[in-house]
Design a protein around this motif. Structure first.
Motif, short mmCIF file in Angstrom:
data_model
loop_
_atom_site.label_atom_id
_atom_site.label_comp_id
_atom_site.label_asym_id
_atom_site.label_seq_id
_atom_site.Cartn_x
_atom_site.Cartn_y
_atom_site.Cartn_z
N PHE A 194 0.83 -1.20 0.00
CA PHE A 194 0.00 0.00 0.00
C PHE A 194 0.87 1.26 0.00
N GLN A 195 1.97 1.22 0.73
CA GLN A 195 2.88 2.36 0.74
C GLN A 195 3.51 2.58 -0.64
N MET A 196 3.77 1.48 -1.36
CA MET A 196 4.32 1.60 -2.71
C MET A 196 3.31 2.27 -3.64
N VAL A 197 2.03 1.99 -3.43
CA VAL A 197 0.99 2.64 -4.22
C VAL A 197 0.92 4.13 -3.88
N GLN A 207 -5.78 8.09 -9.09
CA GLN A 207 -6.00 8.63 -7.75
C GLN A 207 -7.00 7.82 -6.93
N ARG A 208 -7.97 7.21 -7.61
CA ARG A 208 -8.97 6.42 -6.87
C ARG A 208 -8.30 5.24 -6.17
N LEU A 209 -7.41 4.55 -6.87
CA LEU A 209 -6.71 3.42 -6.25
C LEU A 209 -5.75 3.88 -5.16
N VAL A 210 -5.13 5.03 -5.38
CA VAL A 210 -4.23 5.56 -4.36
C VAL A 210 -5.00 5.88 -3.09
N GLU A 211 -6.20 6.45 -3.23
CA GLU A 211 -7.03 6.74 -2.06
C GLU A 211 -7.48 5.45 -1.38
N LYS A 212 -7.83 4.44 -2.17
CA LYS A 212 -8.22 3.15 -1.58
C LYS A 212 -7.06 2.54 -0.81
N ARG A 214 -4.59 4.18 0.56
CA ARG A 214 -4.39 4.99 1.77
C ARG A 214 -5.42 4.62 2.84
N ASP A 215 -6.67 4.40 2.44
CA ASP A 215 -7.71 4.01 3.39
C ASP A 215 -7.39 2.66 4.03
N ARG A 216 -6.93 1.72 3.20
CA ARG A 216 -6.60 0.39 3.74
C ARG A 216 -5.39 0.47 4.68
N TRP A 217 -4.42 1.33 4.34
CA TRP A 217 -3.23 1.51 5.17
C TRP A 217 -3.63 2.06 6.54
N TYR A 218 -4.53 3.04 6.56
CA TYR A 218 -5.01 3.59 7.83
C TYR A 218 -5.77 2.53 8.64
N GLU A 219 -6.55 1.70 7.96
CA GLU A 219 -7.29 0.64 8.65
C GLU A 219 -6.33 -0.31 9.36
#
Length: 230
Positions: A194-197, A207-212, A214-219
């Motif tokens: 996720f950090q690589m993304v 950007q949509r996948l990058v936001e997804k 980021r959301d998964r990383w925060y989870e």
């Protein structure tokens, strides 16, 4: 039966022609999408996943549209000796049950292994089979088994770069590897991808996948903190 389209296929192995069903595009109406791109449908009858693999009824050689249509001499001989030699005629070209679809995937996976298909093609088979098991709610063990096989092939594909031949972007591949690792409870590996993304040099394009990601990383971070505090 009007939702089905009959396709004619010429088997690259035994040269027989056969027909097989697909779902007509106008009947493919997904209701929801999971984070790993698995779609759910109103009924199994309109789930295109069941018809992703085509099986030759004469020799048992099974393929998806992603397969390289050409067979090397070595692959042809291997299919004849390891599949065709032991095959009894069976028609997978009609309406399929979940069980029949699962069998078709296993034949496709075996054919792909023997043929030495590329990792990105094999990953697609493993992932879609995992999705089918997901539709059978009591089959979590099998879903996890094939998710693990899928992520191994996706990681190999990333190393070799063969995903580019199938039109998959690097960001999508990295996101998918991260998501599958998360589903396998491999949080450290998931975080890495996720950090690589999130830090990808072409992140503005998807950007949509990058936001997804980021959301998964925060989870994951939130979940990890909760585990530590408890």
């Amino acid at each position: 039966m009007e939702q089905y389209l009959s396709r004619n296929i010429s088997c690259e192995n035994c040269k027989h022609a056969y027909s097989t069903f697909k779902i007509k595009s106008r009947y493919i109406r997904p209701l929801t999408h999971d984070s790993d791109f698995c779609s759910t449908y109103q009924s199994l009858e309109t789930n295109p996943l069941l018809y992703y693999v085509s099986v030759c009824p004469y020799c048992g050689y099974a393929v998806s549209d992603e397969f390289n249509p050409k067979l090397t001499k070595e692959a042809h001989f291997a299919i004849q000796t390891k599949i065709q030699k032991h095959w009894n005629y069976k028609n997978y070209g009609q309406k399929r049950s979940v069980e029949t679809a699962i069998n078709s995937y296993k034949l496709g996976i075996y054919s792909g292994i023997i043929k030495k298909e590329t990792p990105i093609v094999m990953a697609g088979l493993y992932l879609r089979l995992a999705w089918i098991y997901r539709t059978i709610e009591h089959s979590n063990t099998q879903e996890q088994r094939f998710l693990k096989l899928a992520v191994e092939q996706f990681e190999l594909s990333y190393t070799l770069g063969d995903y580019e031949e199938k039109g998959m972007s690097e960001i999508k591949l990295l996101y998918l590897i991260g998501d599958l690792n998360c589903r396998l409870n491999l949080e450290r590996q998931a975080t890495r991808y996720f950090q690589m993304v999130i830090g990808h040099k072409h992140k503005e394009k998807e950007q949509r996948l990058v936001e997804k990601a980021r959301d998964r990383w925060y989870e994951i971070r939130k979940s990890t903190k909760l585990k530590v505090s408890s």
